[in-house]
Design a protein around this motif. Structure first.
Motif, PDB file in Angstrom:
ATOM      1  N   ILE A  72     -61.548  -6.157 -33.066  1.00  0.00           N
ATOM      2  CA  ILE A  72     -61.859  -5.367 -34.259  1.00  0.00           C
ATOM      3  C   ILE A  72     -60.662  -5.469 -35.192  1.00  0.00           C
ATOM      4  N   LEU A  73     -60.886  -5.987 -36.402  1.00  0.00           N
ATOM      5  CA  LEU A  73     -59.831  -6.142 -37.404  1.00  0.00           C
ATOM      6  C   LEU A  73     -60.249  -5.397 -38.657  1.00  0.00           C
ATOM      7  N   PHE A  74     -59.395  -4.474 -39.118  1.00  0.00           N
ATOM      8  CA  PHE A  74     -59.761  -3.653 -40.281  1.00  0.00           C
ATOM      9  C   PHE A  74     -58.508  -3.089 -40.917  1.00  0.00           C
ATOM     10  N   ASN A  75     -58.660  -2.546 -42.125  1.00  0.00           N
ATOM     11  CA  ASN A  75     -57.536  -1.828 -42.737  1.00  0.00           C
ATOM     12  C   ASN A  75     -57.763  -0.334 -42.613  1.00  0.00           C
ATOM     13  N   GLN A  76     -56.689   0.350 -42.292  1.00  0.00           N
ATOM     14  CA  GLN A  76     -56.655   1.753 -41.886  1.00  0.00           C
ATOM     15  C   GLN A  76     -57.357   2.690 -42.872  1.00  0.00           C
ATOM     16  N   SER A  77     -57.164   2.478 -44.180  1.00  0.00           N
ATOM     17  CA  SER A  77     -57.688   3.423 -45.163  1.00  0.00           C
ATOM     18  C   SER A  77     -59.210   3.440 -45.207  1.00  0.00           C
ATOM     19  N   GLN A  78     -59.875   2.433 -44.616  1.00  0.00           N
ATOM     20  CA  GLN A  78     -61.338   2.412 -44.592  1.00  0.00           C
ATOM     21  C   GLN A  78     -61.915   3.262 -43.457  1.00  0.00           C
ATOM     22  N   VAL A  79     -61.056   3.810 -42.599  1.00  0.00           N
ATOM     23  CA  VAL A  79     -61.524   4.641 -41.480  1.00  0.00           C
ATOM     24  C   VAL A  79     -60.828   6.002 -41.589  1.00  0.00           C
ATOM     25  N   PRO A  80     -61.444   6.986 -42.249  1.00  0.00           N
ATOM     26  CA  PRO A  80     -60.758   8.251 -42.559  1.00  0.00           C
ATOM     27  C   PRO A  80     -60.383   9.075 -41.335  1.00  0.00           C
ATOM     28  N   GLN A  81     -60.939   8.721 -40.168  1.00  0.00           N
ATOM     29  CA  GLN A  81     -60.578   9.478 -38.960  1.00  0.00           C
ATOM     30  C   GLN A  81     -59.079   9.404 -38.654  1.00  0.00           C
ATOM     31  N   HIS A  82     -58.416   8.334 -39.093  1.00  0.00           N
ATOM     32  CA  HIS A  82     -56.965   8.228 -38.872  1.00  0.00           C
ATOM     33  C   HIS A  82     -56.247   9.395 -39.550  1.00  0.00           C
ATOM     34  N   ALA A  83     -56.538   9.600 -40.822  1.00  0.00           N
ATOM     35  CA  ALA A  83     -55.853  10.649 -41.585  1.00  0.00           C
ATOM     36  C   ALA A  83     -56.246  12.034 -41.089  1.00  0.00           C
ATOM     37  N   GLU A  84     -57.511  12.206 -40.715  1.00  0.00           N
ATOM     38  CA  GLU A  84     -57.969  13.523 -40.257  1.00  0.00           C
ATOM     39  C   GLU A  84     -57.315  13.910 -38.928  1.00  0.00           C
ATOM     40  N   LEU A  85     -57.273  12.971 -37.998  1.00  0.00           N
ATOM     41  CA  LEU A  85     -56.609  13.251 -36.729  1.00  0.00           C
ATOM     42  C   LEU A  85     -55.108  13.386 -36.949  1.00  0.00           C
ATOM     43  N   GLY A  86     -54.584  12.639 -37.917  1.00  0.00           N
ATOM     44  CA  GLY A  86     -53.165  12.748 -38.246  1.00  0.00           C
ATOM     45  C   GLY A  86     -52.770  14.155 -38.635  1.00  0.00           C
ATOM     46  N   GLY A 127     -65.175  -4.808 -39.650  1.00  0.00           N
ATOM     47  CA  GLY A 127     -64.259  -4.261 -38.648  1.00  0.00           C
ATOM     48  C   GLY A 127     -64.123  -2.754 -38.770  1.00  0.00           C
ATOM     49  N   ALA A 128     -64.075  -2.251 -40.012  1.00  0.00           N
ATOM     50  CA  ALA A 128     -63.960  -0.808 -40.233  1.00  0.00           C
ATOM     51  C   ALA A 128     -65.187  -0.076 -39.701  1.00  0.00           C
ATOM     52  N   GLU A 129     -66.368  -0.662 -39.864  1.00  0.00           N
ATOM     53  CA  GLU A 129     -67.589  -0.046 -39.330  1.00  0.00           C
ATOM     54  C   GLU A 129     -67.520   0.045 -37.804  1.00  0.00           C
ATOM     55  N   ARG A 130     -67.066  -1.027 -37.170  1.00  0.00           N
ATOM     56  CA  ARG A 130     -66.965  -1.026 -35.704  1.00  0.00           C
ATOM     57  C   ARG A 130     -65.901  -0.039 -35.229  1.00  0.00           C
ATOM     58  N   ALA A 131     -64.775   0.027 -35.970  1.00  0.00           N
ATOM     59  CA  ALA A 131     -63.711   0.973 -35.606  1.00  0.00           C
ATOM     60  C   ALA A 131     -64.209   2.413 -35.722  1.00  0.00           C
ATOM     61  N   ALA A 132     -64.926   2.703 -36.807  1.00  0.00           N
ATOM     62  CA  ALA A 132     -65.414   4.066 -37.031  1.00  0.00           C
ATOM     63  C   ALA A 132     -66.400   4.491 -35.939  1.00  0.00           C
ATOM     64  N   THR A 145     -59.849  -4.991 -27.855  1.00  0.00           N
ATOM     65  CA  THR A 145     -58.664  -5.140 -28.707  1.00  0.00           C
ATOM     66  C   THR A 145     -58.984  -4.706 -30.135  1.00  0.00           C
ATOM     67  N   ILE A 146     -58.151  -3.788 -30.649  1.00  0.00           N
ATOM     68  CA  ILE A 146     -58.328  -3.240 -31.998  1.00  0.00           C
ATOM     69  C   ILE A 146     -57.042  -3.476 -32.767  1.00  0.00           C
ATOM     70  N   TYR A 147     -57.144  -4.190 -33.887  1.00  0.00           N
ATOM     71  CA  TYR A 147     -55.969  -4.522 -34.683  1.00  0.00           C
ATOM     72  C   TYR A 147     -56.149  -4.010 -36.107  1.00  0.00           C
ATOM     73  N   CYS A 148     -55.185  -3.235 -36.546  1.00  0.00           N
ATOM     74  CA  CYS A 148     -55.301  -2.460 -37.773  1.00  0.00           C
ATOM     75  C   CYS A 148     -54.212  -2.850 -38.768  1.00  0.00           C
ATOM     76  N   ILE A 149     -54.601  -3.032 -40.021  1.00  0.00           N
ATOM     77  CA  ILE A 149     -53.645  -3.224 -41.108  1.00  0.00           C
ATOM     78  C   ILE A 149     -53.365  -1.841 -41.682  1.00  0.00           C
ATOM     79  N   VAL A 150     -52.165  -1.323 -41.442  1.00  0.00           N
ATOM     80  CA  VAL A 150     -51.907   0.102 -41.683  1.00  0.00           C
ATOM     81  C   VAL A 150     -51.447   0.337 -43.132  1.00  0.00           C
ATOM     82  N   ASP A 151     -52.421   0.307 -44.034  1.00  0.00           N
ATOM     83  CA  ASP A 151     -52.105   0.471 -45.447  1.00  0.00           C
ATOM     84  C   ASP A 151     -51.744   1.912 -45.805  1.00  0.00           C
TER      85      ASP A 151
END
Length: 338
Positions: free
Chosen positions: A81-95, A313-318, A40-46
């Motif tokens: 895994i709980l983290f905020n989106q902006s700490q994992v740049p792969q979101h924006a790159e894949l976006g 959480g951001a480290e684990r998500a990345a 389970t991965i839960y993201c705060i989508v800032d």
């Protein structure tokens, strides 16, 4: 056919306070899913939050408060895994890659942009128009197989499936999964306490329309006592709630808080006047929700600990997203020499 690890992803924007509808329709189920055998991965989508302008100080506070709400509701930062989106740049790159896969016609059919931009569409940000593509990246950066959503978000999961299918087709691969929406429970759609035809919303100008997870016991009880109802008692059968949206809403809230079906609520309280049912509901709501607001206040007194949880959480998500993005770059044909 490629087999994908069962994995749940969901994200909530850090704007305004979480309210009862978010809790019953989403966060409560997120907590339960920790024990369902799927990652389970839960993201705060800032990143999504700034599609409309946010005061920076307010955004930081709202991000931490949302993390506190997750934790206070029972989310275990070791299990999930709980983290905020902006700490994992792969979101924006894949976006960005998905921006180049997604067709304009698909985006023009997305109803939420029309709802949010309204008559001022020309003044809306490009981010507000394109954010469903980023939402697909949020999900597919983890090869998530399941996304818990409300009925109003089903369209976004369908778009995610379209983007995954087009990418796979265009590049002759079976790389991204066809994500499935999870929609379930009596209270997937909690309505306003002031108008049973409108969804309970964090952004409703009337605070009396919702129960915030930051509300204390007295405020929770007062809002339920003042909730709009009709003069008739609760019916003896569930179909007697037809055409009675406020009554149905309070029955659904009771059912979700008590972890029983609406039919069971009617079996127990059928024929009861609201003068008796509302106090029973208020007592149940205070029992379930007041400890959450108390724990949130305790957590918000130590934001350094919240930031530590989000960073871990951001480290684990990345660790999950980095190899998926790297493989995506290889599939697309990008030269990667460093």
């Amino acid at each position: 056919m490629t087999s994908f690890t069962p994995r749940v992803f969901s994200g909530i924007q850090p704007t305004n306070h979480l309210q009862l509808g978010n809790y019953l329709g989403a966060v409560k189920r997120f907590v339960e899913m920790q024990n369902d055998g799927m990652e389970t991965i839960y993201c705060i989508v800032d990143l999504h939050a700034i599609t409309v302008w946010q005061d920076p100080a307010d955004l930081k506070h709202a991000t931490r408060e949302l993390a506190a709400a997750y934790l206070a509701c029972g989310l275990d930062a070791e299990k999930s895994i709980l983290f905020n989106q902006s700490q994992v740049p792969q979101h924006a790159e894949l976006g960005w890659i998905f921006n180049c896969v997604t067709r304009l016609g698909w985006m023009n059919r997305m109803t939420q942009f029309k709802d949010k931009a309204g008559k001022n569409a020309e003044k809306a940000s490009l981010g507000l128009y394109a954010y469903p593509s980023l939402m697909a990246a949020d999900i597919l950066a983890y090869h998530a197989t399941h996304v818990p959503v409300g009925e109003d978000q089903k369209q976004h999961v369908e778009l995610t499936r379209d983007i995954a299918a087009k990418f796979n087709h265009d590049y002759g691969v079976e790389f991204f999964p066809e994500t499935q929406p999870i929609i379930e429970g009596a209270a997937t759609r909690i309505m306003s306490l002031r108008d049973g035809s409108k969804k309970m919303s964090k952004s409703d100008p009337s605070d009396a329309s919702r129960i915030n997870l930051t509300d204390d016991a007295d405020t929770i009880a007062k809002k339920i006592r003042k909730a709009k109802t009709d003069p008739e008692p609760l019916p003896e059968a569930l179909d007697g709630l037809e055409g009675r949206p406020e009554a149905r809403n309070l029955v659904n809230i009771y059912a979700a808080l008590a972890d029983i079906s609406p039919e069971q609520v009617i079996a127990e309280h059928g024929g009861t006047q609201f003068g008796q049912f509302k106090p029973a509901l208020a007592e149940l709501a205070v029992e379930k929700l007041a400890p959450i607001s108390e724990e949130m206040a305790r957590l918000m007194a130590d934001v350094a600990e919240i930031d530590r949880v989000l960073g871990k959480g951001a480290e684990r998500a990345a660790e999950i997203a980095e190899p998926i993005l790297a493989k995506t770059y290889d599939i697309v044909g990008f030269v990667r020499s460093r």
